[in-house]
Enzyme design. Structure first.
Site, short mmCIF file in Angstrom:
data_model
loop_
_atom_site.label_atom_id
_atom_site.label_comp_id
_atom_site.label_asym_id
_atom_site.label_seq_id
_atom_site.Cartn_x
_atom_site.Cartn_y
_atom_site.Cartn_z
CE1 TYR A 129 -4.11 1.95 0.50
CE2 TYR A 129 -2.59 3.41 1.66
CZ TYR A 129 -3.81 3.20 1.05
OH TYR A 129 -4.73 4.23 0.98
CD GLN A 193 -11.73 2.39 -0.22
OE1 GLN A 193 -11.87 2.37 0.99
NE2 GLN A 193 -11.75 3.52 -0.93
CG ASN A 216 -6.46 6.91 5.90
OD1 ASN A 216 -6.72 5.74 6.16
ND2 ASN A 216 -7.10 7.58 4.96
CD GLN A 261 9.76 12.98 9.78
OE1 GLN A 261 8.90 12.12 9.71
NE2 GLN A 261 10.61 13.23 8.78
CG HIS A 264 5.33 13.36 6.82
ND1 HIS A 264 5.27 12.62 5.66
CD2 HIS A 264 6.63 13.34 7.21
CE1 HIS A 264 6.48 12.19 5.35
NE2 HIS A 264 7.32 12.60 6.27
CD GLU A 330 7.57 6.91 11.61
OE1 GLU A 330 7.38 6.48 10.46
OE2 GLU A 330 7.02 7.96 12.04
CG ASP A 364 11.80 10.52 5.56
OD1 ASP A 364 11.52 9.54 6.26
OD2 ASP A 364 11.52 11.68 5.89
CD GLU A 418 3.86 -31.80 27.89
OE1 GLU A 418 3.29 -32.09 26.83
OE2 GLU A 418 4.70 -30.88 27.99
CG HIS A 423 2.17 -36.64 22.28
ND1 HIS A 423 0.82 -36.61 22.48
CD2 HIS A 423 2.50 -35.46 21.69
CE1 HIS A 423 0.34 -35.46 22.04
NE2 HIS A 423 1.35 -34.74 21.55
#
Length: 437
Positions: A129, A193, A216, A261, A264, A330, A364, A418, A423
């Site tokens: 994306y 979407q 977003n 920054q 943005h 970040e 960046d 166990e 097993h």
């Protein structure tokens, strides 16, 4: 311009620091409720839903969600030569760094005749994306595509929101970046979407295994809701920078980096952590001078004056390190005396930028590092995007008859402890049948 938080003389726990440091407030749960009908609609109706939702939310009437090949060619042919050269250099540097992240299979002999091999297998298909909105991000194409290609992913699809001014296609610079990287499967779909399209698939596109890339809050909400059906990189929130600086730092440099920054998004976080009141005052003065000169001055000022930004005054660099580790930014810049030594002590950050000549802007675009990074404190437990994001480690166990026979008593003892006796029996039956022969 930056509000002040004075922590000097206080002994605070990590939990207290996490509550106190500036942070953007993001209500992903509310956004999740908003995107649920979108996700359900795309799952049920596929392309028809994508076209209808895009018309309603983006104001673009599509006839086809896939970008035609000729549009990709035209975008690359029309790309400004200087931008093309910069993108090619960004790709080259990213490929160098990410190539060193490639993993090799490792076989360990546990006992004679018994080995475990860790195989690294790329996921089959990924959806990447690339956001639109307030800025254009061809650099995000590079940062998403390069590690996937180096990992050996066989099928890569990119999606980016359609732009009315470009005939309902993604921005041509994004298309050109895809063309430079050899990506020909590109969709003009944005928002929640787009994540639904990747997760569920449609009659026009196959579902993917992993979705990466920032977006977003609605993209983040969709990724949270669909996680499990798809793998995701992280839940990206507003971008953020923290600068740990002392009185050796240049105030104009620090201010410029905080501005970069804030440019943005009005919700972007810009935080200065310093033991120097003099530097804090000088940075405020530099911001007052530099912000009005910026192209996006209004957006920047909103971000810098917001509750997610500020200056944190600390007693010393030692306390400053505790603050930045609690914040887990970040992007974290270290602009102090002996910056490499200070940077080496940082535990929590998406990416660390050392010294006056390693600004976040370098990362960046052209440092070679990846700029898809954890936000919102996620750097305490998550990594930035890398080749590893597209690989799965699979253990391959290969024991011969004698190696299993030697191990049988241990398996049986643990199985009985166990209360899972079948097993142990699954091992013993192999040798009981042999002994009967």
């Amino acid at each position: 311009m930056l509000r002040r938080l004075d922590l000097r003389g206080q002994s605070l726990t990590t939990a207290q620091l996490r509550r106190l440091v500036p942070r953007a407030e993001v209500d992903v749960e509310r956004a999740t409720r908003a995107v649920m009908p979108i996700l359900e609609d795309v799952e049920a109706r596929g392309v028809a839903a994508l076209i209808e939702i895009t018309g309603r939310l983006d104001g673009v009437q599509l006839t086809d969600i896939r970008v035609p090949a000729e549009a990709m060619t035209e975008a690359l042919d029309g790309l400004d030569p200087a931008v093309r050269e910069a993108l090619e250099e960004s790709i080259r540097r990213a490929q160098i760094v990410h190539a060193d992240q490639a993993r090799t299979d490792v076989t360990t002999q546990v006992v004679p005749g018994g080995t475990v091999t860790e195989r690294w297998i790329p996921v089959e298909r990924v959806g990447l994306y690339v956001p639109g909105g307030l800025a254009v991000y061809p650099s995000s194409v590079v940062m998403n595509v390069v590690p996937a290609q180096v990992a050996g992913v066989g099928s890569i699809a990119v999606t980016s929101p359609p732009q009315p001014e470009f005939g309902g296609l993604p921005h041509p610079t994004i298309l050109a970046a895809c063309a430079l990287l050899g990506i020909d499967e590109v969709y003009a779909v944005g928002g929640a979407q787009a994540i639904a399209m990747f997760a569920y698939g449609t009659e026009a596109s196959e579902p993917v295994d992993v979705v990466t890339g920032p977006g977003n809050i609605y993209v983040t909400a969709a990724k949270r809701q669909l996680r499990g059906l798809i793998g995701i990189d992280s839940e990206a929130g507003p971008t953020e920078i923290a600068v740990l600086a002392d009185d050796t730092a240049d105030a104009d440099n620090v201010a410029a980096d905080l501005i970069s920054q804030a440019e943005h998004d009005p919700m972007a976080g810009s935080v200065l952590v310093t033991p120097s009141e003099e530097l804090a005052a000088a940075v405020d003065a530099a911001l007052a001078r530099l912000v009005p000169q910026a192209k996006h001055a209004e957006r920047i000022e909103v971000a810098l004056r917001g509750s997610q930004s500020g200056t944190v005054l600390v007693d010393d660099i030692e306390q400053g390190l505790k603050v930045v580790d609690a914040y887990a930014a970040e992007h974290l810049e270290i602009q102090t005396a002996d910056a490499p030594a200070v940077a080496a002590r940082v535990r929590n950050a998406g990416c660390i930028f050392v010294g006056a000549y390693s600004p976040v802007s370098l990362g960046d675009y052209c440092a070679g590092s990846n700029h898809v990074l954890p936000t919102g404190g996620f750097a305490r437990h998550s990594s930035g995007l890398s080749v590893q994001s597209f690989l799965r480690g699979v253990h391959v166990v290969d024991y011969d008859e004698q190696a299993l026979a030697d191990t049988e008593p241990y398996v049986t003892a643990l199985a009985d402890a166990e209360d899972l006796p079948a097993h142990g029996a699954a091992v013993r039956i192999r040798f009981e049948a042999r002994d009967e022969r």
